[in-house]
Design a protein around this motif. Structure first.
Motif, PDB file in Angstrom:
ATOM      1  N   SER A 150       0.822  -1.224   0.000  1.00 54.49           N
ATOM      2  CA  SER A 150       0.000   0.000   0.000  1.00 54.49           C
ATOM      3  C   SER A 150       0.849   1.264   0.000  1.00 54.49           C
ATOM      4  O   SER A 150       0.320   2.368  -0.191  1.00 54.49           O
ATOM      5  CB  SER A 150      -0.929   0.002   1.219  1.00 54.49           C
ATOM      6  OG  SER A 150      -0.182   0.027   2.428  1.00 54.49           O
ATOM      7  N   CYS A 151       2.155   1.141   0.211  1.00 54.96           N
ATOM      8  CA  CYS A 151       3.022   2.322   0.249  1.00 54.96           C
ATOM      9  C   CYS A 151       3.275   2.908  -1.138  1.00 54.96           C
ATOM     10  O   CYS A 151       3.606   4.079  -1.266  1.00 54.96           O
ATOM     11  CB  CYS A 151       4.369   1.976   0.894  1.00 54.96           C
ATOM     12  SG  CYS A 151       4.255   1.504   2.635  1.00 54.96           S
ATOM     13  N   ALA A 152       3.133   2.095  -2.166  1.00 60.34           N
ATOM     14  CA  ALA A 152       3.431   2.560  -3.526  1.00 60.34           C
ATOM     15  C   ALA A 152       2.251   3.343  -4.079  1.00 60.34           C
ATOM     16  O   ALA A 152       1.139   2.822  -4.167  1.00 60.34           O
ATOM     17  CB  ALA A 152       3.762   1.380  -4.425  1.00 60.34           C
ATOM     18  N   GLN A 153       2.504   4.597  -4.441  1.00 60.68           N
ATOM     19  CA  GLN A 153       1.471   5.394  -5.093  1.00 60.68           C
ATOM     20  C   GLN A 153       1.347   5.014  -6.559  1.00 60.68           C
ATOM     21  O   GLN A 153       0.254   4.977  -7.111  1.00 60.68           O
ATOM     22  CB  GLN A 153       1.779   6.881  -4.949  1.00 60.68           C
ATOM     23  CG  GLN A 153       1.628   7.389  -3.523  1.00 60.68           C
ATOM     24  CD  GLN A 153       2.010   8.843  -3.409  1.00 60.68           C
ATOM     25  OE1 GLN A 153       3.175   9.166  -3.297  1.00 60.68           O
ATOM     26  NE2 GLN A 153       1.035   9.717  -3.454  1.00 60.68           N
ATOM     27  N   HIS A 154       2.454   4.765  -7.212  1.00 62.00           N
ATOM     28  CA  HIS A 154       2.457   4.251  -8.568  1.00 62.00           C
ATOM     29  C   HIS A 154       3.837   3.661  -8.850  1.00 62.00           C
ATOM     30  O   HIS A 154       4.696   3.626  -7.972  1.00 62.00           O
ATOM     31  CB  HIS A 154       2.085   5.333  -9.598  1.00 62.00           C
ATOM     32  CG  HIS A 154       2.906   6.581  -9.530  1.00 62.00           C
ATOM     33  ND1 HIS A 154       2.684   7.587  -8.623  1.00 62.00           N
ATOM     34  CD2 HIS A 154       3.955   7.001 -10.275  1.00 62.00           C
ATOM     35  CE1 HIS A 154       3.554   8.552  -8.800  1.00 62.00           C
ATOM     36  NE2 HIS A 154       4.337   8.226  -9.796  1.00 62.00           N
ATOM     37  N   TYR A 155       4.011   3.172 -10.079  1.00 62.92           N
ATOM     38  CA  TYR A 155       5.247   2.510 -10.459  1.00 62.92           C
ATOM     39  C   TYR A 155       5.800   3.170 -11.715  1.00 62.92           C
ATOM     40  O   TYR A 155       5.051   3.638 -12.571  1.00 62.92           O
ATOM     41  CB  TYR A 155       5.012   1.023 -10.720  1.00 62.92           C
ATOM     42  CG  TYR A 155       4.546   0.256  -9.515  1.00 62.92           C
ATOM     43  CD1 TYR A 155       5.444  -0.340  -8.645  1.00 62.92           C
ATOM     44  CD2 TYR A 155       3.179   0.138  -9.236  1.00 62.92           C
ATOM     45  CE1 TYR A 155       5.012  -1.035  -7.536  1.00 62.92           C
ATOM     46  CE2 TYR A 155       2.738  -0.555  -8.131  1.00 62.92           C
ATOM     47  CZ  TYR A 155       3.658  -1.137  -7.275  1.00 62.92           C
ATOM     48  OH  TYR A 155       3.216  -1.814  -6.169  1.00 62.92           O
ATOM     49  N   ARG A 156       7.130   3.168 -11.799  1.00 65.35           N
ATOM     50  CA  ARG A 156       7.815   3.699 -12.977  1.00 65.35           C
ATOM     51  C   ARG A 156       8.497   2.541 -13.697  1.00 65.35           C
ATOM     52  O   ARG A 156       9.293   1.809 -13.111  1.00 65.35           O
ATOM     53  CB  ARG A 156       8.847   4.742 -12.567  1.00 65.35           C
ATOM     54  CG  ARG A 156       9.669   5.304 -13.731  1.00 65.35           C
ATOM     55  CD  ARG A 156      10.784   6.167 -13.220  1.00 65.35           C
ATOM     56  NE  ARG A 156      11.643   6.663 -14.302  1.00 65.35           N
ATOM     57  CZ  ARG A 156      12.887   7.085 -14.130  1.00 65.35           C
ATOM     58  NH1 ARG A 156      13.415   7.102 -12.913  1.00 65.35           N
ATOM     59  NH2 ARG A 156      13.595   7.508 -15.149  1.00 65.35           N
ATOM     60  N   VAL A 157       8.173   2.394 -14.982  1.00 64.54           N
ATOM     61  CA  VAL A 157       8.770   1.359 -15.818  1.00 64.54           C
ATOM     62  C   VAL A 157       9.596   2.055 -16.896  1.00 64.54           C
ATOM     63  O   VAL A 157       9.090   2.916 -17.617  1.00 64.54           O
ATOM     64  CB  VAL A 157       7.692   0.466 -16.468  1.00 64.54           C
ATOM     65  CG1 VAL A 157       8.339  -0.583 -17.370  1.00 64.54           C
ATOM     66  CG2 VAL A 157       6.833  -0.199 -15.397  1.00 64.54           C
ATOM     67  N   VAL A 158      10.876   1.694 -16.983  1.00 60.03           N
ATOM     68  CA  VAL A 158      11.759   2.266 -17.998  1.00 60.03           C
ATOM     69  C   VAL A 158      12.093   1.169 -19.003  1.00 60.03           C
ATOM     70  O   VAL A 158      12.643   0.122 -18.647  1.00 60.03           O
ATOM     71  CB  VAL A 158      13.053   2.830 -17.386  1.00 60.03           C
ATOM     72  CG1 VAL A 158      13.950   3.409 -18.481  1.00 60.03           C
ATOM     73  CG2 VAL A 158      12.727   3.909 -16.351  1.00 60.03           C
ATOM     74  N   LEU A 159      11.740   1.428 -20.276  1.00 56.88           N
ATOM     75  CA  LEU A 159      12.044   0.503 -21.362  1.00 56.88           C
ATOM     76  C   LEU A 159      13.217   1.080 -22.147  1.00 56.88           C
ATOM     77  O   LEU A 159      13.085   2.092 -22.837  1.00 56.88           O
ATOM     78  CB  LEU A 159      10.816   0.337 -22.263  1.00 56.88           C
ATOM     79  CG  LEU A 159      10.965  -0.623 -23.440  1.00 56.88           C
ATOM     80  CD1 LEU A 159      11.078  -2.055 -22.943  1.00 56.88           C
ATOM     81  CD2 LEU A 159       9.788  -0.477 -24.401  1.00 56.88           C
ATOM     82  N   TYR A 171       4.397   5.035 -16.678  1.00 61.14           N
ATOM     83  CA  TYR A 171       3.921   5.093 -15.293  1.00 61.14           C
ATOM     84  C   TYR A 171       2.568   4.407 -15.184  1.00 61.14           C
ATOM     85  O   TYR A 171       1.727   4.514 -16.086  1.00 61.14           O
ATOM     86  CB  TYR A 171       3.812   6.547 -14.821  1.00 61.14           C
ATOM     87  CG  TYR A 171       5.143   7.257 -14.730  1.00 61.14           C
ATOM     88  CD1 TYR A 171       5.873   7.245 -13.548  1.00 61.14           C
ATOM     89  CD2 TYR A 171       5.667   7.927 -15.823  1.00 61.14           C
ATOM     90  CE1 TYR A 171       7.106   7.890 -13.462  1.00 61.14           C
ATOM     91  CE2 TYR A 171       6.896   8.566 -15.751  1.00 61.14           C
ATOM     92  CZ  TYR A 171       7.607   8.551 -14.564  1.00 61.14           C
ATOM     93  OH  TYR A 171       8.826   9.181 -14.493  1.00 61.14           O
ATOM     94  N   THR A 172       2.356   3.706 -14.080  1.00 60.75           N
ATOM     95  CA  THR A 172       1.087   3.038 -13.839  1.00 60.75           C
ATOM     96  C   THR A 172       0.840   2.938 -12.335  1.00 60.75           C
ATOM     97  O   THR A 172       1.790   2.860 -11.548  1.00 60.75           O
ATOM     98  CB  THR A 172       1.067   1.633 -14.466  1.00 60.75           C
ATOM     99  OG1 THR A 172      -0.177   0.984 -14.149  1.00 60.75           O
ATOM    100  CG2 THR A 172       2.210   0.773 -13.943  1.00 60.75           C
ATOM    101  N   SER A 173      -0.435   2.946 -11.950  1.00 63.61           N
ATOM    102  CA  SER A 173      -0.785   2.751 -10.542  1.00 63.61           C
ATOM    103  C   SER A 173      -1.037   1.281 -10.240  1.00 63.61           C
ATOM    104  O   SER A 173      -1.250   0.908  -9.085  1.00 63.61           O
ATOM    105  CB  SER A 173      -2.041   3.572 -10.198  1.00 63.61           C
ATOM    106  OG  SER A 173      -3.136   3.189 -11.021  1.00 63.61           O
ATOM    107  N   LEU A 174      -1.024   0.442 -11.273  1.00 60.91           N
ATOM    108  CA  LEU A 174      -1.246  -0.994 -11.118  1.00 60.91           C
ATOM    109  C   LEU A 174       0.095  -1.714 -10.995  1.00 60.91           C
ATOM    110  O   LEU A 174       1.150  -1.131 -11.224  1.00 60.91           O
ATOM    111  CB  LEU A 174      -2.035  -1.536 -12.311  1.00 60.91           C
ATOM    112  CG  LEU A 174      -3.355  -0.827 -12.625  1.00 60.91           C
ATOM    113  CD1 LEU A 174      -3.975  -1.407 -13.900  1.00 60.91           C
ATOM    114  CD2 LEU A 174      -4.321  -0.938 -11.461  1.00 60.91           C
ATOM    115  N   ASN A 175       0.022  -3.001 -10.638  1.00 59.43           N
ATOM    116  CA  ASN A 175       1.263  -3.794 -10.583  1.00 59.43           C
ATOM    117  C   ASN A 175       1.410  -4.663 -11.827  1.00 59.43           C
ATOM    118  O   ASN A 175       1.965  -5.770 -11.775  1.00 59.43           O
ATOM    119  CB  ASN A 175       1.310  -4.649  -9.311  1.00 59.43           C
ATOM    120  CG  ASN A 175       0.164  -5.640  -9.253  1.00 59.43           C
ATOM    121  OD1 ASN A 175      -0.805  -5.551 -10.018  1.00 59.43           O
ATOM    122  ND2 ASN A 175       0.262  -6.593  -8.355  1.00 59.43           N
ATOM    123  N   SER A 176       0.907  -4.143 -12.958  1.00 60.87           N
ATOM    124  CA  SER A 176       1.069  -4.820 -14.240  1.00 60.87           C
ATOM    125  C   SER A 176       1.017  -3.773 -15.339  1.00 60.87           C
ATOM    126  O   SER A 176       0.445  -2.690 -15.162  1.00 60.87           O
ATOM    127  CB  SER A 176      -0.017  -5.884 -14.460  1.00 60.87           C
ATOM    128  OG  SER A 176      -1.287  -5.275 -14.532  1.00 60.87           O
TER     129      SER A 176
END
Length: 311
Positions: A150-159, A171-176
């Protein structure tokens, strides 16, 4: 008009005017800006760019979002900061700050929603990252430790494309996340991080991924020159920016007359390919089926017919 009636109308108008203007007496303060919850759980804000009122104090309303029943706390402060370290970590709150003047006039609130920062012992490292590929797309799935998810507000994915040295931030708020239109046979580095408190990032989880092979596009005829015993052809191949799978040959099937293959040395720049069909019979019609052969297979044919010239 009767003087009494006239005086009565004037008196009523004056009373109404005084009543209306009396409602706007007092300086109404502006909306505070740049409301922010820092990593040490201190809520800060700044005054409006232009404020002409004398501010006496601030009222801060803190509400726990998505709670049942709703929970709200009210604070009265004189400074433009408030220590909120007593709030539960990694929970989403709404913060509303209003200014109150020395004349006890309240302004409109400045509002921000934010997640309270994690404690120092929180483990925000990605536990795993799964990749599922399908033709030119890839599905990423990952997870944090359940205790701190619950600590993660969103995730950053670098391709990161290793071949052309370019990076794309997603960027996404999901874990996928599904990434589409990967370049076939390109080499990628994928990095996933959890982001908390708007800008703080957790440790990176890094994987390498080689995009699957995919058949190249059908060759495109750019130019031709027809002689009595020769046909000169120039073809354009699919660029490396769209498909990095190596191309081995350009094949021309003119059955039943001939079937020829022209080897290609695939380089960093795919310039047009020029070939010559020689030893043809003058004044004859040839049906050509032209295909390209790469590491994933053979393209659909480009079909064309030519009539050689007379001698």
């Amino acid at each position: 008009m009767d003087c009494k009636i006239l005086l009565g109308v004037l008196f009523f108008s004056c009373v109404a005017f005084l009543h209306i203007t009396g409602q706007t007496d007092g300086c109404r303060p502006g909306i505070v800006r740049n409301v922010r919850l820092s990593t040490n759980s201190t809520l800060t804000w700044e005054p409006p760019l232009s404020e002409s009122c004398d501010i006496d104090y601030y009222v801060v309303y803190v509400s726990l979002l998505n709670s049942d029943p709703s929970q709200t706390w009210t604070y009265f402060v004189n400074e433009r900061s408030l220590d909120l370290s007593s709030l539960e970590a990694c929970q989403r709150y709404s913060f509303q700050i209003t200014q109150v003047t020395t004349e006890n006039v309240t302004g409109s609130p400045g509002i921000v929603n934010s997640v309270t920062p994690p404690p120092s012992e929180a483990n925000l490292e990605i536990k795993y990252l799964n990749l599922t590929t399908s033709v030119r797309n890839i599905l990423l799935n990952w997870a944090l430790d359940e205790e701190w998810s619950s600590c993660a507000q969103h995730y950053r994915v670098v391709l990161y494309n290793e071949d052309d040295d370019t990076a794309t931030d997603l960027y996404t708020s999901l874990n996928s996340l599904t990434i589409s239109n990967l370049i076939p046979c390109a080499a990628y580095t994928i990095t996933v991080r959890a982001i908390f408190n708007l800008e703080e990032e957790g440790p990176p989880y890094v994987v390498r991924h080689d995009a699957p092979e995919f058949v190249t596009n059908t060759p495109t005829l750019l130019s031709y020159d027809v002689l009595s015993d020769t046909i000169n052809l120039t073809f354009r191949l699919q660029t490396l920016q769209n498909n990095r799978c190596p191309i081995y040959s350009l094949d021309i099937n003119a059955s039943p007359w001939f079937n020829r293959s022209f080897p290609i040395t695939d380089q960093n720049s795919r310039t047009p390919i020029s070939i010559g069909l020689t030893d043809l019979t003058p004044d004859s019609l040839y049906y050509l089926r032209v295909t390209a052969n790469n590491s994933a297979g053979v393209t659909l044919p480009f079909q064309v017919a030519f009539q050689t010239r007379e001698n």
